[in-house]
Design a protein around this motif. Sequence first.
Motif, short mmCIF file in Angstrom:
data_model
loop_
_atom_site.label_atom_id
_atom_site.label_comp_id
_atom_site.label_asym_id
_atom_site.label_seq_id
_atom_site.Cartn_x
_atom_site.Cartn_y
_atom_site.Cartn_z
N ARG A 1 0.80 -1.23 0.00
CA ARG A 1 0.00 0.00 0.00
C ARG A 1 0.83 1.27 0.00
O ARG A 1 0.43 2.28 -0.58
CB ARG A 1 -0.96 0.01 1.19
N GLU A 2 1.97 1.26 0.66
CA GLU A 2 2.76 2.49 0.85
C GLU A 2 3.19 3.14 -0.46
O GLU A 2 3.34 4.36 -0.52
CB GLU A 2 3.96 2.21 1.74
N GLN A 3 3.36 2.36 -1.52
CA GLN A 3 3.80 2.93 -2.79
C GLN A 3 2.77 3.89 -3.38
O GLN A 3 3.10 4.71 -4.23
CB GLN A 3 4.11 1.81 -3.79
N PHE A 4 1.51 3.81 -2.91
CA PHE A 4 0.44 4.65 -3.43
C PHE A 4 0.10 5.84 -2.53
O PHE A 4 -0.68 6.70 -2.91
CB PHE A 4 -0.83 3.82 -3.62
N LEU A 5 0.67 5.88 -1.33
CA LEU A 5 0.20 6.80 -0.29
C LEU A 5 1.19 7.89 0.08
O LEU A 5 2.41 7.70 -0.03
CB LEU A 5 -0.14 6.00 0.97
N VAL A 6 0.63 9.01 0.57
CA VAL A 6 1.47 10.05 1.17
C VAL A 6 1.30 10.07 2.69
O VAL A 6 2.16 10.56 3.40
CB VAL A 6 1.19 11.45 0.59
N SER A 7 0.17 9.50 3.17
CA SER A 7 -0.01 9.43 4.63
C SER A 7 -1.04 8.37 5.01
O SER A 7 -1.91 8.02 4.21
CB SER A 7 -0.44 10.78 5.20
N THR A 8 -0.90 7.90 6.24
CA THR A 8 -1.82 6.94 6.85
C THR A 8 -2.04 7.36 8.29
O THR A 8 -1.06 7.58 9.02
CB THR A 8 -1.24 5.51 6.82
N GLU A 9 -3.30 7.47 8.70
CA GLU A 9 -3.64 7.82 10.08
C GLU A 9 -4.57 6.73 10.62
O GLU A 9 -5.59 6.43 10.01
CB GLU A 9 -4.36 9.15 10.14
N VAL A 10 -4.22 6.16 11.77
CA VAL A 10 -5.00 5.07 12.36
C VAL A 10 -5.55 5.51 13.71
O VAL A 10 -4.80 6.05 14.54
CB VAL A 10 -4.14 3.80 12.55
N THR A 11 -6.84 5.26 13.93
CA THR A 11 -7.47 5.48 15.22
C THR A 11 -8.08 4.16 15.68
O THR A 11 -8.95 3.61 15.00
CB THR A 11 -8.57 6.57 15.13
#
Length: 107
Positions: A81-91
């Motif tokens: 997934r990281e190759q497509f993303l600029v950020s990830t936020e988990v709650t």
Amino acid sequence: MPYGLVVRFTAQDAEAAADFDRLASQTLEGIRTQEPGTLVYVNHIPEDEPNVRVFYELYENRAAFEQHEEQPHVQRFLAEREQFLVSTEVTFLNEVAGKRPAPAQER
């Protein structure tokens, strides 16, 4: 006790968002067929944010979530997934009250 989380992913651009959606869709097939403890796993697009995805996940309990994280289809998703993303936020969420699907053993 049910256990949930909300994850907000921001893709690099529209093409990356589409690629991310394909990866998520492939992952969902494994979740549907191999994870009875996963009660809800839904990918949303927020209004007016076409490159953002918000996942809502609900598990029978913390152990079901941990089993989910160990699955090969989930491990692939986490790795790619990281190759497509600029950020990830988990709650992470602990249920207080609400309406939700009944656990498998109650159906």
